[in-house]
Design a protein around this motif. Structure first.
Motif, PDB file in Angstrom:
ATOM      1  N   LEU A   1      -6.852  -8.407  -5.093  1.00 18.29           N
ATOM      2  CA  LEU A   1      -7.742  -7.296  -4.732  1.00 18.29           C
ATOM      3  C   LEU A   1      -8.013  -6.375  -5.916  1.00 18.29           C
ATOM      4  O   LEU A   1      -8.741  -5.394  -5.799  1.00 18.29           O
ATOM      5  N   GLY A   2      -7.401  -6.677  -7.065  1.00 19.17           N
ATOM      6  CA  GLY A   2      -7.625  -5.893  -8.272  1.00 19.17           C
ATOM      7  C   GLY A   2      -6.679  -4.716  -8.431  1.00 19.17           C
ATOM      8  O   GLY A   2      -6.896  -3.842  -9.262  1.00 19.17           O
ATOM      9  N   LYS A   3      -5.606  -4.708  -7.675  1.00 16.93           N
ATOM     10  CA  LYS A   3      -4.645  -3.606  -7.728  1.00 16.93           C
ATOM     11  C   LYS A   3      -3.306  -4.112  -8.245  1.00 16.93           C
ATOM     12  O   LYS A   3      -3.064  -5.313  -8.331  1.00 16.93           O
ATOM     13  N   SER A   4      -2.427  -3.203  -8.544  1.00 13.52           N
ATOM     14  CA  SER A   4      -1.109  -3.543  -9.058  1.00 13.52           C
ATOM     15  C   SER A   4      -0.063  -3.408  -7.954  1.00 13.52           C
ATOM     16  O   SER A   4       0.210  -2.301  -7.490  1.00 13.52           O
ATOM     17  N   PRO A   5       0.529  -4.531  -7.506  1.00  9.56           N
ATOM     18  CA  PRO A   5       1.584  -4.438  -6.497  1.00  9.56           C
ATOM     19  C   PRO A   5       2.820  -3.761  -7.085  1.00  9.56           C
ATOM     20  O   PRO A   5       3.166  -3.992  -8.243  1.00  9.56           O
ATOM     21  N   LYS A   6       3.446  -2.935  -6.276  1.00  4.89           N
ATOM     22  CA  LYS A   6       4.645  -2.217  -6.712  1.00  4.89           C
ATOM     23  C   LYS A   6       5.845  -2.763  -5.934  1.00  4.89           C
ATOM     24  O   LYS A   6       5.948  -2.555  -4.734  1.00  4.89           O
ATOM     25  N   GLY A   7       6.730  -3.440  -6.645  1.00  9.48           N
ATOM     26  CA  GLY A   7       7.898  -4.034  -6.012  1.00  9.48           C
ATOM     27  C   GLY A   7       9.201  -3.393  -6.425  1.00  9.48           C
ATOM     28  O   GLY A   7      10.249  -4.017  -6.345  1.00  9.48           O
ATOM     29  N   THR A   8       9.141  -2.148  -6.838  1.00 14.89           N
ATOM     30  CA  THR A   8      10.339  -1.450  -7.313  1.00 14.89           C
ATOM     31  C   THR A   8      11.092  -0.779  -6.163  1.00 14.89           C
ATOM     32  O   THR A   8      10.518  -0.523  -5.101  1.00 14.89           O
ATOM     33  N   PRO A   9      12.381  -0.473  -6.360  1.00 10.70           N
ATOM     34  CA  PRO A   9      13.105   0.287  -5.344  1.00 10.70           C
ATOM     35  C   PRO A   9      12.406   1.616  -5.018  1.00 10.70           C
ATOM     36  O   PRO A   9      12.353   2.028  -3.857  1.00 10.70           O
ATOM     37  N   GLY A  10      11.848   2.260  -6.038  1.00 13.65           N
ATOM     38  CA  GLY A  10      11.143   3.514  -5.808  1.00 13.65           C
ATOM     39  C   GLY A  10       9.940   3.347  -4.897  1.00 13.65           C
ATOM     40  O   GLY A  10       9.643   4.224  -4.079  1.00 13.65           O
ATOM     41  N   ALA A  11       9.244   2.217  -5.018  1.00 18.45           N
ATOM     42  CA  ALA A  11       8.100   1.957  -4.140  1.00 18.45           C
ATOM     43  C   ALA A  11       8.553   1.796  -2.695  1.00 18.45           C
ATOM     44  O   ALA A  11       7.899   2.298  -1.776  1.00 18.45           O
ATOM     45  N   ILE A  12       9.680   1.105  -2.510  1.00 24.86           N
ATOM     46  CA  ILE A  12      10.208   0.953  -1.148  1.00 24.86           C
ATOM     47  C   ILE A  12      10.497   2.329  -0.556  1.00 24.86           C
ATOM     48  O   ILE A  12      10.090   2.640   0.567  1.00 24.86           O
ATOM     49  N   VAL A  13      11.176   3.152  -1.309  1.00 24.03           N
ATOM     50  CA  VAL A  13      11.539   4.488  -0.825  1.00 24.03           C
ATOM     51  C   VAL A  13      10.290   5.336  -0.561  1.00 24.03           C
ATOM     52  O   VAL A  13      10.188   6.007   0.463  1.00 24.03           O
TER      53      VAL A  13
ATOM     54  N   ASP B   1      -8.594  -6.198  11.041  1.00 24.69           N
ATOM     55  CA  ASP B   1      -9.689  -6.813  11.792  1.00 24.69           C
ATOM     56  C   ASP B   1     -11.036  -6.225  11.382  1.00 24.69           C
ATOM     57  O   ASP B   1     -12.054  -6.904  11.439  1.00 24.69           O
ATOM     58  N   GLN B   2     -11.012  -4.986  10.952  1.00 21.04           N
ATOM     59  CA  GLN B   2     -12.242  -4.309  10.540  1.00 21.04           C
ATOM     60  C   GLN B   2     -12.494  -4.394   9.037  1.00 21.04           C
ATOM     61  O   GLN B   2     -13.558  -4.008   8.575  1.00 21.04           O
ATOM     62  N   LEU B   3     -11.515  -4.884   8.270  1.00 19.36           N
ATOM     63  CA  LEU B   3     -11.614  -4.821   6.811  1.00 19.36           C
ATOM     64  C   LEU B   3     -11.615  -6.174   6.111  1.00 19.36           C
ATOM     65  O   LEU B   3     -12.475  -6.437   5.265  1.00 19.36           O
ATOM     66  N   ASP B   4     -10.613  -7.003   6.413  1.00 18.61           N
ATOM     67  CA  ASP B   4     -10.421  -8.219   5.622  1.00 18.61           C
ATOM     68  C   ASP B   4      -9.706  -9.263   6.466  1.00 18.61           C
ATOM     69  O   ASP B   4      -8.494  -9.187   6.669  1.00 18.61           O
TER      70      ASP B   4
ATOM     71  N   GLY C   1     -17.264  -9.767  -1.645  1.00 22.72           N
ATOM     72  CA  GLY C   1     -17.611  -9.534  -0.250  1.00 22.72           C
ATOM     73  C   GLY C   1     -16.970  -8.289   0.333  1.00 22.72           C
ATOM     74  O   GLY C   1     -17.316  -7.876   1.441  1.00 22.72           O
ATOM     75  N   LEU C   2     -16.035  -7.680  -0.387  1.00 19.93           N
ATOM     76  CA  LEU C   2     -15.427  -6.420   0.056  1.00 19.93           C
ATOM     77  C   LEU C   2     -15.959  -5.298  -0.821  1.00 19.93           C
ATOM     78  O   LEU C   2     -16.092  -5.476  -2.038  1.00 19.93           O
ATOM     79  N   SER C   3     -16.199  -4.162  -0.206  1.00 21.36           N
ATOM     80  CA  SER C   3     -16.553  -3.007  -1.025  1.00 21.36           C
ATOM     81  C   SER C   3     -15.302  -2.539  -1.754  1.00 21.36           C
ATOM     82  O   SER C   3     -14.175  -2.856  -1.350  1.00 21.36           O
ATOM     83  N   GLU C   4     -15.472  -1.804  -2.818  1.00 25.08           N
ATOM     84  CA  GLU C   4     -14.314  -1.278  -3.547  1.00 25.08           C
ATOM     85  C   GLU C   4     -13.475  -0.376  -2.634  1.00 25.08           C
ATOM     86  O   GLU C   4     -12.251  -0.427  -2.651  1.00 25.08           O
ATOM     87  N   LYS C   5     -14.153   0.408  -1.805  1.00 20.95           N
ATOM     88  CA  LYS C   5     -13.455   1.297  -0.856  1.00 20.95           C
ATOM     89  C   LYS C   5     -12.596   0.477   0.109  1.00 20.95           C
ATOM     90  O   LYS C   5     -11.414   0.784   0.318  1.00 20.95           O
ATOM     91  N   ASP C   6     -13.184  -0.568   0.703  1.00 26.14           N
ATOM     92  CA  ASP C   6     -12.420  -1.402   1.631  1.00 26.14           C
ATOM     93  C   ASP C   6     -11.301  -2.147   0.905  1.00 26.14           C
ATOM     94  O   ASP C   6     -10.191  -2.278   1.428  1.00 26.14           O
ATOM     95  N   GLY C   7     -11.580  -2.639  -0.299  1.00 27.88           N
ATOM     96  CA  GLY C   7     -10.548  -3.308  -1.089  1.00 27.88           C
ATOM     97  C   GLY C   7      -9.367  -2.392  -1.374  1.00 27.88           C
ATOM     98  O   GLY C   7      -8.205  -2.811  -1.290  1.00 27.88           O
ATOM     99  N   ASN C   8      -9.666  -1.135  -1.677  1.00 27.91           N
ATOM    100  CA  ASN C   8      -8.598  -0.156  -1.913  1.00 27.91           C
ATOM    101  C   ASN C   8      -7.778   0.073  -0.645  1.00 27.91           C
ATOM    102  O   ASN C   8      -6.542   0.147  -0.702  1.00 27.91           O
TER     103      ASN C   8
END
Length: 180
Positions: A75-87, A128-131, A8-15
């Motif tokens: 959503l098909g993506k890889s969550p980043k939970g590293t200290p580098g991602a926080i920074v 509100d406009q996406l998901d 139900g989400l486009s790939e663009k909106d999912g991204n």
């Protein structure tokens, strides 16, 4: 890179949703680390009450991070939970108060919560406009974060309803004013 997202989400909106949630994940990871820092560094007459008040907040915020990370994965993506991602995602300064009194830490923490809640509400508005499913998740998180902030502010509020650090815009400034 996956080629799918939530039905139900486009790939663009999912991204776009995944990018927004990644920033939220970094915010939650930073917040639970900041809360633990406060838990370890708070001192003074009301130490134990605040020390014990912080741990349930840490647990819930860690849970929010997990929930957001799992939504990113859905959503098909890889969550980043590293200290580098926080920074990399950080648009705020690192928490600036070390070992200090209950009042000082709570005044600084009030400003942290304000920033987190304001950013979360911006995300809620955009979703509100996406998901609506991701939006609902952040609405629930925001309600609890606002309650946490109320707990913090209850320690800082005068009988007349004024916060001890009113008008301060930096953690150190808020801490200093609350100590006075």
């Amino acid at each position: 890179m996956t080629a799918f997202t939530i039905p139900g989400l486009s790939e663009k909106d999912g991204n776009e949703v995944a990018e927004l949630l990644q920033k939220q994940l970094s915010t939650y990871n930073d917040l639970h680390l900041t809360l633990k820092h406060i838990h370890w560094n708070v001192v003074g007459p009301n130490f134990i009450g605040v020390h014990e008040m912080i741990d349930p907040q840490v647990a819930l915020v860690r849970g929010y991070a997990d929930e957001v990370a799992e939504r990113i994965a859905a959503l098909g993506k890889s969550p980043k939970g590293t200290p580098g991602a926080i920074v990399a995602d950080r648009t705020w300064d690192d928490y600036s108060v070390g070992r200090d009194t209950v009042q000082a830490h709570l005044a600084a923490l009030d400003l942290v919560y304000t920033g987190v809640i304001e950013d979360t509400r911006k995300g809620i508005h955009r979703l509100d406009q996406l998901d609506l499913v991701s939006q609902d998740m952040l609405i629930n998180h925001s309600a609890e974060l606002e309650k946490f902030q109320w707990f913090v502010r209850a320690h800082l509020e005068s009988a007349g309803g004024k916060l001890t650090h009113s008008g301060e815009t930096t953690e150190r400034g808020a801490a200093s004013k609350a100590r006075s």
